[in-house]
Enzyme design. Structure first.
Site, PDB file in Angstrom:
ATOM      1  CE  LYS A 140      38.011  43.651  49.057  1.00 48.51           C
ATOM      2  NZ  LYS A 140      37.954  43.830  47.604  1.00 48.51           N
ATOM      3  CE  LYS A 224      39.093  36.178  51.302  1.00 51.00           C
ATOM      4  NZ  LYS A 224      38.560  36.664  50.097  1.00 51.00           N
ATOM      5  CE  LYS A 227      45.988  39.262  45.393  1.00 51.68           C
ATOM      6  NZ  LYS A 227      45.165  39.878  44.375  1.00 51.68           N
TER       7      LYS A 227
HETATM    8  P1  AMP Z   1      41.903  38.336  44.734  1.00 55.68           P
HETATM    9  O1  AMP Z   1      43.182  38.038  45.393  1.00 55.68           O
HETATM   10  O2  AMP Z   1      40.857  38.730  45.729  1.00 55.68           O
HETATM   11  O3  AMP Z   1      41.990  39.258  43.559  1.00 55.68           O
HETATM   12  O4  AMP Z   1      41.386  36.939  44.180  1.00 55.68           O
HETATM   13  C1  AMP Z   1      41.778  36.399  42.939  1.00 55.68           C
HETATM   14  C2  AMP Z   1      41.168  35.026  42.768  1.00 55.68           C
HETATM   15  O5  AMP Z   1      41.666  34.129  43.770  1.00 55.68           O
HETATM   16  C3  AMP Z   1      39.640  34.992  42.934  1.00 55.68           C
HETATM   17  O6  AMP Z   1      39.104  34.048  42.044  1.00 55.68           O
HETATM   18  C4  AMP Z   1      39.447  34.565  44.342  1.00 55.68           C
HETATM   19  O7  AMP Z   1      38.197  33.944  44.557  1.00 55.68           O
HETATM   20  C5  AMP Z   1      40.589  33.565  44.498  1.00 55.68           C
HETATM   21  N1  AMP Z   1      40.985  33.470  45.913  1.00 55.68           N
HETATM   22  C6  AMP Z   1      41.428  34.478  46.705  1.00 55.68           C
HETATM   23  N2  AMP Z   1      41.702  34.032  47.950  1.00 55.68           N
HETATM   24  C7  AMP Z   1      41.413  32.700  47.946  1.00 55.68           C
HETATM   25  C8  AMP Z   1      41.496  31.658  48.934  1.00 55.68           C
HETATM   26  N3  AMP Z   1      41.918  31.909  50.160  1.00 55.68           N
HETATM   27  N4  AMP Z   1      41.118  30.413  48.565  1.00 55.68           N
HETATM   28  C9  AMP Z   1      40.696  30.138  47.313  1.00 55.68           C
HETATM   29  N5  AMP Z   1      40.604  31.073  46.334  1.00 55.68           N
HETATM   30  C10 AMP Z   1      40.950  32.336  46.632  1.00 55.68           C
END
Ligand code: AMP
Ligand code: TRP
Length: 360
Positions: A140, A224, A227
């Site tokens: 990050k 990956k 967002k």
């Molecule tokens: P975040 O958007 O980082 O707050 O992630 C929220 C949840 O979504 C967490 O459990 C992450 O591990 C999961 N997550 C985020 N991006 C991915 C992705 N590309 N593939 C699978 N899981 C994801």
């Protein structure tokens, strides 16, 4: 000393229906699920498959707490006018995906100040060397480490507090959270050791497996879906309409070869592997089954089928999300009730933690 009130035992399913190995849990720890998503941007298909689908499934088996982690979101700059709206949007996504607020406890992290109190204690338990190893912080901040907030650095400590404040035993997340869960276990073990509290905090398990554990970008099969990717073409957002989904899938990066007959043929073809994986996750079919159907076909045939499937699965969720978001007061009310229930669970655990640390 304050005694822990035992959590009501959730009725267990017969062993053959139990997806998780609960046999290695110490008796004292009733199975309990905790997870959270940051309100820091639009939710995408990776969040849905990596997290939300599991949330919905688990609520039928265990006591579950699902949090919108707004304290985590402010570790990076947020527009205060947007933060509240995004917090509601994540809650709406939980409900639209099928999380039932009567079953699971759903709340905003900042409404339960106990998270911050426990995080401070854990800041004094975690070691600098442990945090220095966190790859997500490095990703990050890149070369800009000096300008990162201190909060971003201790982010995984707050995450450990989120989970252990409820003595949660299972944490459904995507693969990118594996290291944070290992740190949570290290913190729990060190607290238990340092304060003579053997088994006080459980060593929670990450629930990562599943077809959507690692959804990749539509523009680059080795990155990956995220967002924070500047290109909106790289992800399918939960609020995208059918035309946008079809257009993004059509433009998704691929290679010129036809689809192989078996999963081995996807090696070294990350974009193809990702798209086939998405079809499999959304349809519930195995990768082998999907390939059997599309073997020998080009992406010109496969992509429209994938887009149709995405629209079929996501459109009802998008619609429910929009309906829910049209009544923000109702979302606020559900979140406030959830926070009350969460605080009831947290209070005795935090009180016992503080007593063990030696606070009067
Ligand atoms: P975040 O958007 O980082 O707050 O992630 C929220 C949840 O979504 C967490 O459990 C992450 O591990 C999961 N997550 C985020 N991006 C991915 C992705 N590309 N593939 C699978 N899981 C994801
Ligand atoms: N760090 C997680 C993410 O980016 C969000 C999170 C915060 C979380 N606290 C948590 C996930 C506790 C699981 C449990 O996805």
């Amino acid at each position: 000393m304050v005694r822990l009130t035992p959590t009501p035992q959730v009725p267990l399913l017969p062993p053959h229906q139990r997806p998780l190995d609960m046999t290695d849990l110490p008796i004292a720890h009733v199975p309990r699920v905790f997870s959270g998503v940051q309100p820091s941007g639009a939710l995408h298909l990776g969040n849905y498959l990596g997290a939300l689908v599991k949330f919905v499934d688990l609520q039928h088996r265990m006591e579950c707490l699902y949090c919108v982690v707004d304290l985590h979101a402010i570790t990076q700059p947020q527009d205060p006018r947007l933060l509240a709206a995004q917090t509601r949007e994540i809650a709406a996504a939980y409900f639209a995906a099928g999380v039932d607020p009567e079953r699971a406890i759903v709340f905003a992290q900042s409404a339960v100040p106990e998270h911050v109190e426990l995080a401070w204690i854990f800041n004094c338990v975690a070691r600098l060397g442990w945090l220095d190893r966190m790859t997500q912080f490095k990703e990050k901040t890149g070369k800009n480490k000096e300008r990162a907030s201190v909060g971003l650095y201790t982010y995984p400590v707050l995450q450990a507090a989120d989970i252990l404040l409820y003595r949660a035993t299972h944490v459904p997340v995507g693969e990118d959270q594996k290291q944070h869960l290992e740190l949570t276990r290290d913190i729990a073990a060190k607290f238990n050791h340092d304060f003579g509290a053997d088994g006080f905090f459980p060593l929670p398990e990450a629930l990562i497996e599943g077809p959507g554990a690692r959804v990749m970008s539509l523009r680059d099969g080795r990155a990956k879906m995220s967002k924070s990717d500047p290109s909106d073409q790289s992800r399918i957002n939960l609020l995208d309409d059918a035309d946008t989904i079809a257009q993004k899938v059509r433009r998704a990066r691929t290679d010129p070869a036809p689809l192989p007959e078996a999963p081995e043929g996807l090696a070294e073809r990350p974009e193809a592997e990702n798209l086939i994986g998405l079809y499999s996750a959304l349809s519930g079919e195995s990768v082998a089954q999907v390939l059997k159907r599309f073997a020998g076909q080009g992406f010109g045939v496969f992509k429209p089928a994938l887009a149709d499937l995405m629209v079929e699965k996501l459109a009802p969720i998008t619609k429910r999300m929009r309906d829910l978001m049209s009544d923000p007061a109702e979302i606020d009310c559900i979140l406030a009730k959830g926070a009350e229930r969460a605080r009831e669970l947290a209070a005795p655990i935090l009180a016992e933690t503080k007593a063990r640390v030696g606070f009067l």
